[in-house]
Design a protein around this motif. Sequence first.
Motif, short mmCIF file in Angstrom:
data_model
loop_
_atom_site.label_atom_id
_atom_site.label_comp_id
_atom_site.label_asym_id
_atom_site.label_seq_id
_atom_site.Cartn_x
_atom_site.Cartn_y
_atom_site.Cartn_z
N ASP A 8 0.86 -1.18 0.00
CA ASP A 8 0.00 0.00 0.00
C ASP A 8 0.90 1.23 0.00
N VAL A 56 -6.17 -1.58 -7.54
CA VAL A 56 -7.14 -1.01 -6.60
C VAL A 56 -6.63 0.36 -6.16
N TRP A 57 -7.37 1.39 -6.52
CA TRP A 57 -7.05 2.76 -6.13
C TRP A 57 -7.99 3.18 -5.01
N GLU A 58 -7.53 4.12 -4.20
CA GLU A 58 -8.31 4.59 -3.07
C GLU A 58 -8.13 6.10 -2.95
N THR A 82 -11.68 -0.34 -8.40
CA THR A 82 -10.76 -1.25 -9.09
C THR A 82 -10.71 -0.90 -10.57
N THR A 107 -12.75 3.13 -2.43
CA THR A 107 -11.88 2.41 -3.36
C THR A 107 -12.60 2.13 -4.67
N ASN A 156 -4.69 -5.40 -1.30
CA ASN A 156 -6.05 -5.86 -1.56
C ASN A 156 -5.98 -7.02 -2.56
N VAL A 214 -3.86 0.28 -3.28
CA VAL A 214 -4.03 -0.69 -2.20
C VAL A 214 -3.55 -2.04 -2.72
#
Length: 134
Positions: free
Chosen positions: A10, A44-46, A73, A71, A113, A110
């Motif tokens: 992360d 996976v972005w947040e 994807t 989040t 994830n 992330v």
Amino acid sequence: EGLAFDAGTDEACVTKFRAVNYGSGNLTLSLDWYADTATSGAVVWEGAIAAITPNTDTQNVETKAFATATTATATHLGTTGQRVQRQTITLTNIDSIAADDLVWLRVRRVGSNGSDTMTGDAILVAVQLTYSDT
């Protein structure tokens, strides 16, 4: 050229801005990125924010927590490596943001994830945050 986010971990970047003319509603975060070496998989972005109203809030700026992150994807678009792609995230946890607040924006890959399956770095090249002024 951009910020490299590793696979499997992360990693985040944080920037600050003033919410000039913020009116109401959710924020829209657009991330332009590309895969450094991969041609498949998902990232996976947040996105998360923290807002402080100057001269009003008594919150310690050094201990202010981010609102719950949202989040999304992003699935790699196919066989071309280093193809610029855009992921849009609607931030609904907006920390009671108000017009002219000082706002911290955190963007994170992330990698821990299980849905983040793209090998290699995801290179973030541009970030845009938009909101309503009414």
